[in-house]
Scaffold this motif. Structure first.
Motif, PDB file in Angstrom:
ATOM      1  N   ALA A  30       1.102  -1.206  -0.122  1.00  0.00           N
ATOM      2  CA  ALA A  30      -0.063   0.062   0.019  1.00  0.00           C
ATOM      3  C   ALA A  30       0.850   1.330  -0.047  1.00  0.00           C
ATOM      4  CB  ALA A  30      -0.784  -0.054   1.144  1.00  0.00           C
ATOM      5  N   ASN A  31       0.362   2.331  -0.460  1.00  0.00           N
ATOM      6  CA  ASN A  31       1.198   3.505  -0.625  1.00  0.00           C
ATOM      7  C   ASN A  31       0.661   4.520   0.732  1.00  0.00           C
ATOM      8  OD1 ASN A  31      -1.414   4.324  -1.217  1.00  0.00           O
ATOM      9  ND2 ASN A  31      -0.916   5.600  -2.683  1.00  0.00           N
TER      10      ASN A  31
ATOM     11  N   ASP B  74       7.283   1.401   4.721  1.00  0.00           N
ATOM     12  CA  ASP B  74       6.144   1.255   4.365  1.00  0.00           C
ATOM     13  C   ASP B  74       5.693   1.544   3.071  1.00  0.00           C
ATOM     14  OD1 ASP B  74       6.461   3.889   5.118  1.00  0.00           O
ATOM     15  OD2 ASP B  74       4.792   3.847   6.348  1.00  0.00           O
ATOM     16  N   HIS B  75       6.391   2.960   2.655  1.00  0.00           N
ATOM     17  CA  HIS B  75       5.951   3.480   1.217  1.00  0.00           C
ATOM     18  C   HIS B  75       7.022   4.297   0.819  1.00  0.00           C
ATOM     19  CE1 HIS B  75       4.710   6.719   3.244  1.00  0.00           C
ATOM     20  NE2 HIS B  75       3.855   6.109   4.026  1.00  0.00           N
TER      21      HIS B  75
ATOM     22  N   ILE C  74       4.466  15.897  -4.447  1.00  0.00           N
ATOM     23  CA  ILE C  74       5.568  15.388  -3.397  1.00  0.00           C
ATOM     24  C   ILE C  74       4.997  14.285  -2.692  1.00  0.00           C
ATOM     25  CG2 ILE C  74       6.702  16.218  -1.333  1.00  0.00           C
ATOM     26  CD1 ILE C  74       6.807  19.002  -2.482  1.00  0.00           C
ATOM     27  N   ASN C  75       3.530  14.188  -2.346  1.00  0.00           N
ATOM     28  CA  ASN C  75       3.124  13.167  -1.273  1.00  0.00           C
ATOM     29  C   ASN C  75       3.126  11.903  -2.033  1.00  0.00           C
ATOM     30  OD1 ASN C  75       1.026  11.673   0.422  1.00  0.00           O
ATOM     31  ND2 ASN C  75       0.945  13.619   1.174  1.00  0.00           N
ATOM     32  N   HIS C  76       3.209  10.702  -1.212  1.00  0.00           N
ATOM     33  CA  HIS C  76       3.277   9.197  -1.660  1.00  0.00           C
ATOM     34  C   HIS C  76       1.837   8.729  -1.687  1.00  0.00           C
ATOM     35  CE1 HIS C  76       3.227   9.786   2.977  1.00  0.00           C
ATOM     36  NE2 HIS C  76       2.123   9.039   2.607  1.00  0.00           N
ATOM     37  N   ARG C  77       0.629   9.549  -1.542  1.00  0.00           N
ATOM     38  CA  ARG C  77      -0.733   8.964  -1.836  1.00  0.00           C
ATOM     39  C   ARG C  77      -1.607   8.973  -2.881  1.00  0.00           C
ATOM     40  NH1 ARG C  77      -3.704  11.775   3.151  1.00  0.00           N
ATOM     41  NH2 ARG C  77      -5.034  10.186   2.958  1.00  0.00           N
TER      42      ARG C  77
ATOM     43  N   SER D 143       7.792   5.080  -7.477  1.00  0.00           N
ATOM     44  CA  SER D 143       8.395   6.173  -6.493  1.00  0.00           C
ATOM     45  C   SER D 143       7.906   6.152  -5.196  1.00  0.00           C
ATOM     46  CB  SER D 143       8.295   7.483  -7.097  1.00  0.00           C
ATOM     47  OG  SER D 143       6.816   7.684  -7.306  1.00  0.00           O
ATOM     48  N   THR D 144       6.404   5.560  -5.039  1.00  0.00           N
ATOM     49  CA  THR D 144       5.626   5.610  -3.850  1.00  0.00           C
ATOM     50  C   THR D 144       5.516   4.303  -3.219  1.00  0.00           C
ATOM     51  OG1 THR D 144       3.603   5.442  -4.902  1.00  0.00           O
ATOM     52  CG2 THR D 144       4.428   7.513  -4.624  1.00  0.00           C
ATOM     53  N   THR D 145       5.896   3.124  -4.157  1.00  0.00           N
ATOM     54  CA  THR D 145       5.893   1.812  -3.589  1.00  0.00           C
ATOM     55  C   THR D 145       7.036   0.946  -3.466  1.00  0.00           C
ATOM     56  OG1 THR D 145       5.143   1.000  -5.805  1.00  0.00           O
ATOM     57  CG2 THR D 145       3.530   1.734  -4.250  1.00  0.00           C
ATOM     58  N   HIS D 146       8.147   1.204  -4.308  1.00  0.00           N
ATOM     59  CA  HIS D 146       9.480   0.512  -4.220  1.00  0.00           C
ATOM     60  C   HIS D 146      10.308   0.919  -3.143  1.00  0.00           C
ATOM     61  CE1 HIS D 146      13.570  -0.323  -6.308  1.00  0.00           C
ATOM     62  NE2 HIS D 146      13.124  -1.333  -5.497  1.00  0.00           N
TER      63      HIS D 146
END
Length: 384
Positions: A62-63, A294-295, A305-308, A314-317
């Protein structure tokens, strides 16, 4: 001479089975991208990944912190426990978690988390004898001393300890010189604005919208969070010709990314302090240590900028590594999910893992790689 926190660890792993039941420590570095684990930014983790098993293509289920950790703790997809939303999402008390499995095996179970998305109100404390949190969105400067205190309380070992910190989470600015480690010359408008976490949610591509007001989600009895609807609302807000907008320069963008890298370096410093203390207490040689995130964080790779906002690499690796007694020295290049970590940790401790969801990539890797699923609020799942 390098400062103590930047010295590389040596001789961590071995190939033999532990003679006695090892302690197990799971460390989550919140919001850490895999590509930031470099010798320049994280010498401690680079050293650690060379000593045990390193997963070069680990992806988060999850992101977002809550759902990623719920999946890591249970070995299941986050959506198996309910709809991905903050109002109703809770791990039930009867959930079989990594902590409950260690508890059943005679381990003391202790968690020290940074609060926020990892607040106990969401049920993440299931299976832990004690689940402590620092102040809202606390970093390792708070949680690592708390973890060492918990580790040193009177009681029989072995112990399963979860340690978490928001060091790489917005706002990235850290106290004192650490906050300017990568950006010592910058004196632009973001120098003060970067202390406000909402600043990061008002930037799309290279435009800062100072009047944008992100919507909040309020949980029943828990903390509030930003709604994911802001990621569609912000571009529309900026497109409005009446909106006040500020064009960011390359120096401004480099400063923001530099403060993230400074935060990464700061997190690595605290990990070195923690590891050196374990060595000083003669705990290191009989401790299995796993480090994950975690993300990741988009850092404007896709405009935000945010991961969500998306389930991109970029947000899950994320980084994932395990070291300690009985852990082979190897690099696993297969695409794996961090929700497999629980099964691998149980195996590393010499406990039965076949009945815990996920694959044991340490001692019993699957013949065929299972699909790796990433989920997010309001997003179509991504399968790798």
């Amino acid at each position: 001479m390098k400062p103590a926190w930047s010295l590389w660890l040596l001789g961590v792993g071995c190939s033999s089975t532990p003679a006695v039941q090892p302690n197990v420590i799971l460390i989550s570095v919140d919001t850490l991208r895999a590509d930031r684990v470099t010798e320049a930014l994280m010498p401690t983790l680079v050293s650690l990944q060379k000593q045990g098993t390193y997963f070069s293509n680990a992806f988060s289920p999850a992101n977002e912190s809550l759902f990623a950790h719920a999946s890591i703790f249970t070995g299941k997809k986050a959506s198996d426990w309910g709809e991905l939303d903050y109002e109703s999402y809770r791990l039930p008390a009867e959930a079989i978690t990594l902590a409950s499995r260690f508890s059943d095996a005679g381990y003391r179970t202790q968690a020290v988390a940074g609060g926020g998305h990892l607040s106990a109100v969401f049920g993440l404390d299931v299976g832990f004898e004690e689940y402590q949190t620092g102040s809202h969105f606390a970093g390792f400067a708070q949680t690592i001393p708390m973890a060492l205190e918990a580790l040193n309380r009177p009681g029989e070992e072995p112990m399963f300890l979860f340690v978490h910190g928001y060091d790489c989470h917005t706002p990235y600015i850290k106290p004192g010189p650490a906050g300017r480690a990568m950006t010592p010359e910058y004196e632009g408008p973001l120098l003060e604005l970067a202390h406000d976490p909402l600043t990061y949610e008002r930037i799309y591509n290279d435009i800062y919208a100072p009047d944008f007001k992100p919507d909040q989600i309020f949980t029943d009895g828990g903390p509030s969070f930003l709604s994911t609807e802001i990621f569609a609302a912000l571009p529309k807000h900026i497109e409005d010709p009446t909106t006040r907008k500020i064009k960011l320069s390359k120096e401004d963008i480099d400063f923001l990314k530099g403060t993230y890298d400074s935060a990464v370096l700061y997190a690595d410093m605290w990990l070195e302090i923690f590891f050196e203390e374990l060595r000083r207490q003669d705990r290191w040689d009989n401790t299995v240590v796993a480090v994950i995130s975690d993300h990741g964080e988009d850092l404007l790779d896709h405009g935000v900028i945010n991961h969500r906002a998306g389930l991109w690499d970029s947000t899950t690796h994320v980084p994932m590594m395990i070291t300690g007694p009985g852990i082979p020295h190897q690099v696993v290049d297969q695409v794996v999910s961090t929700r497999d970590l629980g099964s691998s940790l149980l195996s590393a401790a010499g406990l039965k893992s076949s009945d815990f969801p996920g694959s044991d990539w340490i001692h019993d890797p699957p013949d065929e790689r299972p699909p790796v699923v990433s989920e997010g609020m309001g997003l179509q799942s991504v399968i790798r």
